[in-house]
Design a protein around this motif. Structure first.
Motif, PDB file in Angstrom:
ATOM      1  N   SER A  21     -27.561 -12.547  -5.288  1.00  0.00           N
ATOM      2  CA  SER A  21     -28.468 -11.838  -5.913  1.00  0.00           C
ATOM      3  C   SER A  21     -28.038 -10.866  -6.882  1.00  0.00           C
ATOM      4  O   SER A  21     -27.176  -9.846  -6.372  1.00  0.00           O
ATOM      5  CB  SER A  21     -29.618 -11.334  -5.012  1.00  0.00           C
ATOM      6  OG  SER A  21     -30.057 -12.696  -4.041  1.00  0.00           O
ATOM      7  N   VAL A  23     -30.148  -7.227  -8.585  1.00  0.00           N
ATOM      8  CA  VAL A  23     -31.368  -6.516  -9.200  1.00  0.00           C
ATOM      9  C   VAL A  23     -30.856  -5.612 -10.454  1.00  0.00           C
ATOM     10  O   VAL A  23     -29.907  -4.964 -10.353  1.00  0.00           O
ATOM     11  CB  VAL A  23     -31.907  -5.795  -8.130  1.00  0.00           C
ATOM     12  CG1 VAL A  23     -33.036  -4.858  -8.608  1.00  0.00           C
ATOM     13  CG2 VAL A  23     -32.413  -6.772  -6.891  1.00  0.00           C
ATOM     14  N   LYS A  75     -39.367  -9.502 -10.734  1.00  0.00           N
ATOM     15  CA  LYS A  75     -38.462  -8.842  -9.557  1.00  0.00           C
ATOM     16  C   LYS A  75     -37.292  -8.160 -10.417  1.00  0.00           C
ATOM     17  O   LYS A  75     -36.563  -7.738  -9.688  1.00  0.00           O
ATOM     18  CB  LYS A  75     -38.049  -9.399  -8.344  1.00  0.00           C
ATOM     19  CG  LYS A  75     -39.314 -10.086  -7.530  1.00  0.00           C
ATOM     20  CD  LYS A  75     -38.746 -10.857  -6.578  1.00  0.00           C
ATOM     21  CE  LYS A  75     -40.089 -11.213  -5.625  1.00  0.00           C
ATOM     22  NZ  LYS A  75     -39.186 -11.984  -4.187  1.00  0.00           N
ATOM     23  N   SER A  77     -34.682  -9.759 -11.462  1.00  0.00           N
ATOM     24  CA  SER A  77     -33.600 -10.364 -10.577  1.00  0.00           C
ATOM     25  C   SER A  77     -32.993 -11.761 -11.235  1.00  0.00           C
ATOM     26  O   SER A  77     -33.846 -12.377 -11.867  1.00  0.00           O
ATOM     27  CB  SER A  77     -34.131 -10.426  -9.059  1.00  0.00           C
ATOM     28  OG  SER A  77     -34.338  -9.305  -8.512  1.00  0.00           O
ATOM     29  N   TYR A  79     -30.298 -14.780  -9.900  1.00  0.00           N
ATOM     30  CA  TYR A  79     -29.656 -15.269  -8.793  1.00  0.00           C
ATOM     31  C   TYR A  79     -28.323 -16.368  -9.216  1.00  0.00           C
ATOM     32  O   TYR A  79     -28.761 -16.970 -10.257  1.00  0.00           O
ATOM     33  CB  TYR A  79     -30.915 -15.917  -8.025  1.00  0.00           C
ATOM     34  CG  TYR A  79     -31.919 -15.201  -7.666  1.00  0.00           C
ATOM     35  CD1 TYR A  79     -32.844 -14.963  -8.344  1.00  0.00           C
ATOM     36  CD2 TYR A  79     -31.912 -14.192  -6.707  1.00  0.00           C
ATOM     37  CE1 TYR A  79     -34.277 -14.443  -8.284  1.00  0.00           C
ATOM     38  CE2 TYR A  79     -32.880 -13.327  -6.319  1.00  0.00           C
ATOM     39  CZ  TYR A  79     -34.086 -13.535  -6.807  1.00  0.00           C
ATOM     40  OH  TYR A  79     -35.085 -12.686  -6.825  1.00  0.00           O
TER      41      TYR A  79
END
Length: 115
Positions: A21, A23, A75, A77, A79
């Motif tokens: 992940s 961010v 988010k 984000s 992945y």
């Protein structure tokens, strides 16, 4: 200054899976192409997966069919799902924009695949 924080690495056996992940800070994330990169000591950092702002993806030949990149703009984000891991996938993995912001590399997350 955009910043990236990676997580999810670890030690896994050959054939195993991990999900990384990342961010990102900054308000432009949804408009940015994002990449996952990896680097081993003594070698150049390489791009392994890329997702465009509108969601299409590209992969290095070495990971095609095994890795999958995705993003969640709500988010900030991105992945990386890594399946069927091989010893040669052992590396530090980083996320960054594509093309990368060279002043914004994070610390990365270590992935070690043991045989």
């Amino acid at each position: 200054q955009v910043q990236f924080v990676e997580s999810g690495g670890g030690l896994v056996q050959v054939g195993g899976s991990l999900r990384l992940s990342c961010v990102a800070s900054g308000s432009t994330f949804s408009r940015d192409g994002m990449g996952w990169y990896r680097q081993v000591p003594g070698k150049q950092r390489e791009l392994v997966a890329y997702i465009r702002s509108f969601g299409t993806t590209d992969y290095a030949d070495s990971v095609k069919g095994r890795f999958s990149i995705s993003r969640d703009n709500a988010k900030n984000s991105v992945y990386l799902q890594m399946n069927s891991l091989k010893p040669e996938d052992t590396s530090v993995y980083y996320c960054n924009r594509m093309p990368p912001v060279h002043s914004s590399w994070g610390q990365g997350t270590q992935v070690t695949v043991s045989s």
